[in-house]
Design a protein around this motif. Structure first.
Motif, PDB file in Angstrom:
ATOM      1  N   MET A   1      59.684  42.384  21.153  1.00 19.42           N
ATOM      2  CA  MET A   1      59.905  41.954  19.765  1.00 19.42           C
ATOM      3  C   MET A   1      58.590  42.033  18.997  1.00 19.42           C
ATOM      4  N   PRO A   2      58.063  43.253  18.757  1.00 20.63           N
ATOM      5  CA  PRO A   2      56.758  43.374  18.103  1.00 20.63           C
ATOM      6  C   PRO A   2      56.738  42.787  16.699  1.00 20.63           C
ATOM      7  N   GLU A   3      57.874  42.746  16.018  1.00 24.87           N
ATOM      8  CA  GLU A   3      57.935  42.182  14.666  1.00 24.87           C
ATOM      9  C   GLU A   3      58.367  40.716  14.674  1.00 24.87           C
ATOM     10  N   GLY A   4      58.414  40.128  15.848  1.00 20.32           N
ATOM     11  CA  GLY A   4      58.881  38.750  15.954  1.00 20.32           C
ATOM     12  C   GLY A   4      60.364  38.700  16.267  1.00 20.32           C
ATOM     13  N   GLY A   5      60.831  37.529  16.653  1.00 19.87           N
ATOM     14  CA  GLY A   5      62.244  37.373  16.991  1.00 19.87           C
ATOM     15  C   GLY A   5      62.496  36.033  17.660  1.00 19.87           C
ATOM     16  N   LYS A   6      63.569  35.958  18.382  1.00 22.48           N
ATOM     17  CA  LYS A   6      63.998  34.693  18.989  1.00 22.48           C
ATOM     18  C   LYS A   6      64.109  34.864  20.500  1.00 22.48           C
ATOM     19  N   LEU A   7      63.496  33.942  21.232  1.00 24.86           N
ATOM     20  CA  LEU A   7      63.584  33.906  22.700  1.00 24.86           C
ATOM     21  C   LEU A   7      64.350  32.650  23.094  1.00 24.86           C
ATOM     22  N   THR A   8      65.424  32.819  23.842  1.00 23.66           N
ATOM     23  CA  THR A   8      66.274  31.691  24.237  1.00 23.66           C
ATOM     24  C   THR A   8      66.214  31.515  25.748  1.00 23.66           C
ATOM     25  N   ILE A   9      65.941  30.280  26.175  1.00 18.55           N
ATOM     26  CA  ILE A   9      65.946  29.938  27.603  1.00 18.55           C
ATOM     27  C   ILE A   9      67.094  28.966  27.830  1.00 18.55           C
ATOM     28  N   GLU A  10      68.027  29.349  28.688  1.00 16.35           N
ATOM     29  CA  GLU A  10      69.217  28.531  28.944  1.00 16.35           C
ATOM     30  C   GLU A  10      69.296  28.175  30.426  1.00 16.35           C
ATOM     31  N   THR A  11      69.875  27.010  30.701  1.00 17.98           N
ATOM     32  CA  THR A  11      70.188  26.618  32.078  1.00 17.98           C
ATOM     33  C   THR A  11      71.667  26.271  32.166  1.00 17.98           C
ATOM     34  N   ALA A  12      72.227  26.462  33.339  1.00 14.80           N
ATOM     35  CA  ALA A  12      73.654  26.167  33.520  1.00 14.80           C
ATOM     36  C   ALA A  12      73.970  26.085  35.000  1.00 14.80           C
ATOM     37  N   ASN A  13      75.048  25.374  35.325  1.00 12.47           N
ATOM     38  CA  ASN A  13      75.625  25.410  36.668  1.00 12.47           C
ATOM     39  C   ASN A  13      76.571  26.608  36.739  1.00 12.47           C
ATOM     40  N   CYS A  14      76.511  27.347  37.816  1.00  6.96           N
ATOM     41  CA  CYS A  14      77.265  28.598  37.885  1.00  6.96           C
ATOM     42  C   CYS A  14      77.829  28.785  39.286  1.00  6.96           C
ATOM     43  N   CYS A  15      79.063  29.283  39.358  1.00  4.23           N
ATOM     44  CA  CYS A  15      79.689  29.612  40.638  1.00  4.23           C
ATOM     45  C   CYS A  15      79.968  31.115  40.676  1.00  4.23           C
ATOM     46  N   LEU A  16      79.391  31.796  41.646  1.00  2.00           N
ATOM     47  CA  LEU A  16      79.662  33.212  41.848  1.00  2.00           C
ATOM     48  C   LEU A  16      80.772  33.335  42.894  1.00  2.00           C
TER      49      LEU A  16
ATOM     50  N   ASP B   1      66.266  37.714  24.715  1.00  2.00           N
ATOM     51  CA  ASP B   1      65.467  38.018  23.526  1.00  2.00           C
ATOM     52  C   ASP B   1      66.296  38.859  22.572  1.00  2.00           C
ATOM     53  N   THR B   2      65.815  38.954  21.342  1.00  2.00           N
ATOM     54  CA  THR B   2      66.490  39.755  20.315  1.00  2.00           C
ATOM     55  C   THR B   2      65.694  41.021  20.033  1.00  2.00           C
ATOM     56  N   GLY B   3      65.098  41.577  21.088  1.00  2.00           N
ATOM     57  CA  GLY B   3      64.207  42.713  20.936  1.00  2.00           C
ATOM     58  C   GLY B   3      64.908  44.055  20.928  1.00  2.00           C
ATOM     59  N   THR B   4      64.145  45.067  21.317  1.00  2.00           N
ATOM     60  CA  THR B   4      64.624  46.452  21.228  1.00  2.00           C
ATOM     61  C   THR B   4      65.658  46.795  22.280  1.00  2.00           C
ATOM     62  N   GLY B   5      65.707  46.023  23.374  1.00  2.00           N
ATOM     63  CA  GLY B   5      66.676  46.295  24.423  1.00  2.00           C
ATOM     64  C   GLY B   5      66.283  47.494  25.262  1.00  2.00           C
ATOM     65  N   MET B   6      67.116  47.789  26.247  1.00  2.00           N
ATOM     66  CA  MET B   6      66.848  48.904  27.161  1.00  2.00           C
ATOM     67  C   MET B   6      68.100  49.748  27.329  1.00  2.00           C
ATOM     68  N   ALA B   7      67.879  51.059  27.461  1.00  2.60           N
ATOM     69  CA  ALA B   7      68.985  51.951  27.791  1.00  2.60           C
ATOM     70  C   ALA B   7      69.407  51.713  29.238  1.00  2.60           C
ATOM     71  N   PRO B   8      70.654  52.055  29.614  1.00  5.20           N
ATOM     72  CA  PRO B   8      71.117  51.806  30.989  1.00  5.20           C
ATOM     73  C   PRO B   8      70.213  52.410  32.053  1.00  5.20           C
ATOM     74  N   GLU B   9      69.714  53.633  31.809  1.00  5.08           N
ATOM     75  CA  GLU B   9      68.870  54.259  32.831  1.00  5.08           C
ATOM     76  C   GLU B   9      67.533  53.540  32.969  1.00  5.08           C
TER      77      GLU B   9
END
Length: 618
Positions: free
Chosen positions: A378-393, A416-424
C-alpha cells in the motif's frame, strides 16, 4: 469390438429387465396377499375372542343364579361368595363385550339387550337374597317359584345363542376367505419359482455367450495393456527427469539466494575489517562507523540463518500457552510505529477466543513480517486489519489441503487493501528468495512465517486479488489444557555488577575466546575448557562455579552428557546450552525440552547478557 459387446449386452439386458419386473410384480402380489391374510387372521382371532367373552358372561350369570339358589335352600352364607364374585366381574366383562361389538351396529343392539337382561336378572337375585336376609324366606322362595328368574335366564340364553350363531356364520365366511388367500399364495409361489428358474436358465445361457465375447476382448485388451505399460514406463521416466530438473532448479535458486545475500554481508564485514586495519596501522581511532557496519552485517547474517531455519522448520521453538487477543493488543503500538501514519490499523478481536500453544517471539515476528508486507503493498496508504477468531477446519477442508488435519484452530488474519497478487505470484509467495520487492527484500519473510506455522502444527492460507488486496490467514491449533495462559515473566536483574563464576566449555578456540571475552566484558569471572574432561576437572577444583555454559556438539562427550554428570556432582549448578545446530539432544520435534535453557549461535553480547541473567536469577 467394444461396440459389439455393448450392443450384445443391451440386447440381453431387455429380457433381464422384463424378468425382474415380473419378479417384482410377483413379490408385490405376495406381499399384498400376506397382508390380507394377516388381516383376516386378526379378524378371526377377534371373532373367537368375542365368542369367548360372551361365554364368560353366560358363565358368570349362571354362577350368580346357582349361588342364589344354594343360599336360599341352605341358608349358608358361603354360597354367596360365588354370587359376589360374579357380580363384581360382570361389569368389566360387559364392557369388554361392548368394546368388541363397537364396530357392528347389529351386534351392539344384541349386546345392549343382553346387558339389560343381565341387569334384570341380577336385580331379581339381589331381591330374593334381601328378602331371605330379612327373615322372610317364604317370600324369597315364592319369588323364585314365580318363574320370573327363569324367564330372565331363558332370555339371556336366547340372546347369547343368537350372538354365537351370528358370529359363527361370520367366522365361517372369514375362514373361507382365508382358505382362498392360501390358494392364491400357493399359486403365486409356484409362478415365482418358475419365474426364478427361467431367469436362472436365461442368465446361465447369457453368461456363457458373454464369456465367449469377453475372451475375445480380453486378448485384445491384453495386447493394448502391454503397449500402454510401455508408454507409462516411458512417461514415468520422463516425469522423473523433469522432477529431478525441478528439484535441482529449486536447490540452485535456494543456494544462489543464500550465496548472494551472504556475499553481500561478508563484503561489508571484510571491507569494514580491512579499513579498520588500515586506520589502526596509521594510528587513527575513528573506526566506530566500520565497527557498526560489521556488527550490522553480522546481525543480518544471523537473521538470515534464523529465517532459513524457520523455513526448513528446524529452529528450536519455546512454546507457551497464550491468548492471541492479548498478544495482538500488545503489538498495536509497535505496529503503528513501524507502519507509519499513512496506514490505518484496525483490530477485530473475537470474544471467548480459545488459547493456543505457540512460541510468542516467533508469532510476534510473523505478524510483524506480514504487517510490513501489507504496508509495502500500500505505497499510497491504506487499511491493515488484524482479526482473531475461533475456527473449525472440517474433514472436507482437510482433504482439500493435505498438510493440515481437521480440528479446532485459533485464526489470526492480516488483511490489507493493497495491490494484491496474481494467482501465479500467490502460489510462489512462500518460496525462499522469491520476492516482488526488488532489491528491498530477501524473499524470506513469508517463507519464514510459513515454516514457523507448519512447525507449530498450524496452517497458512493466502487469499489475494489483484487490485483488491491480500489476506493471510494463520491457523494455530487450539490448546486444550489449563484455560489460564502462562504469564510471561521477566527475570529480575541484579542491582549490582555481576560477580558470578562461569565455566565456558567450547571446542572451537576462536568461538571460546570470543565468548570468554564477552563474559568478562560483562563483569563475570570466567573459567574455560575445551572438552568435557577438562570441564569436569575444573568443576572439581572450584566450588564457586555458578553456571555451566557448554556447547552441545563436541568431540567425545557431548554437552548434554557433560551437564548430566556435572549435576550429579553439583545438583544446584545452572546450565546454559549453546550450539549452531538444532537437531540435537535439546530439541524434540522442533520444541525445546521443558527443563533446558538454550541460546542459539551466533548471539550478540546483549543477547548473551540477558540470557545469562535470566538463568542465574531464576
Amino acid at each position: 469390438m467394444i461396440a459389439r459387446l455393448r450392443k450384445a449386452f443391451l440386447a440381453q439386458l431387455i429380457p433381464l429387465i422384463v424378468g425382474f419386473v415380473v419378479l417384482a410384480a410377483i413379490v408385490v402380489g405376495l406381499t399384498g396377499l400376506i397382508e390380507a391374510q394377516r388381516h383376516d387372521n386378526e379378524r378371526i382371532r377377534l371373532a373367537f375372542e368375542f365368542q369367548r367373552q360372551v361365554i364368560t358372561l353366560q358363565s358368570l350369570i349362571q354362577d350368580a343364579e346357582t349361588s342364589q339358589r344354594g343360599y336360599l335352600l341352605t341358608g349358608e352364607g358361603s354360597y354367596l361368595d360365588l354370587y359376589r364374585a360374579a357380580r363384581n366381574a360382570l361389569p368389566k366383562a360387559l364392557e369388554e363385550v361392548r368394546a368388541a361389538a363397537a364396530g357392528n351396529a347389529g351386534r351392539r343392539a344384541q349386546v345392549d339387550a343382553l346387558s339389560a337382561a343381565i341387569s334384570d336378572k341380577l336385580g331379581e337375585i339381589a331381591e330374593s337374597i334381601s328378602l331371605y336376609d330379612q327373615n322372610n324366606a317364604s317370600s324369597a322362595i315364592a319369588l323364585v317359584r314365580s318363574n320370573q328368574g327363569k324367564l330372565l335366564m331363558d332370555r339371556i340364553r336366547t340372546i347369547i345363542i343368537d350372538i354365537r350363531r351370528d358370529e359363527s356364520a361370520i367366522l365361517q365366511q372369514r375362514l373361507a376367505n382365508s382358505e382362498r388367500m392360501n390358494e392364491w399364495m400357493r399359486l403365486y409361489s409356484v409362478v415365482a419359482a418358475l419365474a426364478v428358474l427361467s431367469l436362472g436358465v436365461f442368465g446361465v445361457l447369457s453368461a456363457r455367450r458373454r464369456l465367449e465375447d469377453v475372451a475375445v476382448v480380453q486378448d485384445q485388451l491384453s495386447r493394448n495393456n502391454k503397449a500402454l505399460q510401455k508408454e507409462i514406463a516411458t512417461r514415468e521416466l520422463a516425469e522423473a527427469q523433469v522432477r529431478q530438473m525441478q528439484k535441482m532448479e529449486a536447490i540452485g535458486q535456494l543456494t544462489g539466494g543464500i550465496a548472494h545475500d551472504f556475499n553481500n554481508m561478508l563484503a561489508v564485514i571484510m571491507s569494514a575489517l580491512n579499513l579498520m586495519q588500515r586506520k589502526l596501522k596509521r594510528g587513527e581511532s575513528d573506526i566506530q562507523p566500520f565497527v557498526d557496519a560489521a556488527v550490522d552485517a553480522t546481525t543480518r547474517a544471523a537473521n538470515l540463518t534464523s529465517r532459513l531455519l524457520a523455513f526448513s522448520r528446524q529452529q528450536p521453538l519455546s512454546p507457551k500457552v497464550i491468548d492471541a487477543n492479548r498478544l495482538v493488543t500488545g503489538m498495536s503500538e509497535l505496529l503503528r510505529r513501524t507502519l507509519g501514519e499513512p496506514i490505518q490499523i484496525e483490530t477485530v478481536l473475537a470474544g471467548g477466543l480459545w488459547l493456543t500453544f505457540v512460541d510468542v517471539s516467533q508469532l510476534e515476528n510473523a505478524l510483524l513480517n506480514l504487517a510490513v508486507n501489507g504496508r509495502d503493498a500500500m505505497p499510497e496508504g491504506g487499511k491493515l486489519t488484524i482479526e482473531t477468531a475461533n475456527c473449525c477446519l472440517d474433514e472436507r477442508y482437510a482433504e482439500e489441503h493435505m498438510d493440515v488435519p481437521a480440528g479446532q484452530y485459533v485464526l489470526i488474519a492480516i488483511s490489507d487493501t493493497g495491490t494484491g497478487m496474481a494467482p501465479e505470484v500467490a502460489e510462489k509467495a512462500v518460496e525462499p528468495f522469491y520476492t516482488t520487492k526488488g532489491a528491498k527484500g530477501t524473499g524470506l519473510g513469508l517463507s519464514q512465517v510459513f515454516g514457523f506455522v507448519k512447525q507449530s502444527g498450524g496452517h497458512l492460507k493466502i487469499y489475494s486479488e489483484p487490485g483488491q488486496g491480500t489476506a493471510v490467514k494463520i491457523y494455530l491449533p487450539r490448546y486444550f489444557g489449563d484455560d489460564r495462559p502462562i504469564p510471561q515473566s521477566r527475570p529480575a536483574r541484579g542491582a549490582h555488577p555481576p560477580s558470578e563464576l562461569i565455566l565456558v566449555v567450547e571446542d572451537d578456540r576462536l568461538v571460546r575466546a570470543g565468548t570468554v571475552a564477552s563474559l568478562r566484558e560483562l563483569g563475570y569471572r570466567v573459567l574455560e575448557a575445551e572438552d568435557a574432561d577438562d570441564a569436569l576437572r575444573l568443576l572439581a577444583e572450584s566450588g564457586e562455579v555458578a553456571l555451566l555454559l557448554t556447547d552441545l556438539i563436541m568431540p567425545g562427550t557431548h554437552g548434554r552428557k557433560l551437564a548430566s554428570v556435572a549435576r550429579e556432582q553439583r545438583p544446584e549448578l545452572k546450565v546454559l546450552f549453546t550450539t549452531g545446530f538444532t537437531r540435537n539432544a535439546v530439541v524434540h520435534n522442533g520444541v525445546l525440552d521443558h527443563d533446558v535453557d538454550f541460546i542459539h549461535k551466533p548471539f550478540s553480547i546483549d543477547q548473551l547478557a540477558a540470557k545469562i541473567r535470566e538463568v542465574l536469577d531464576r
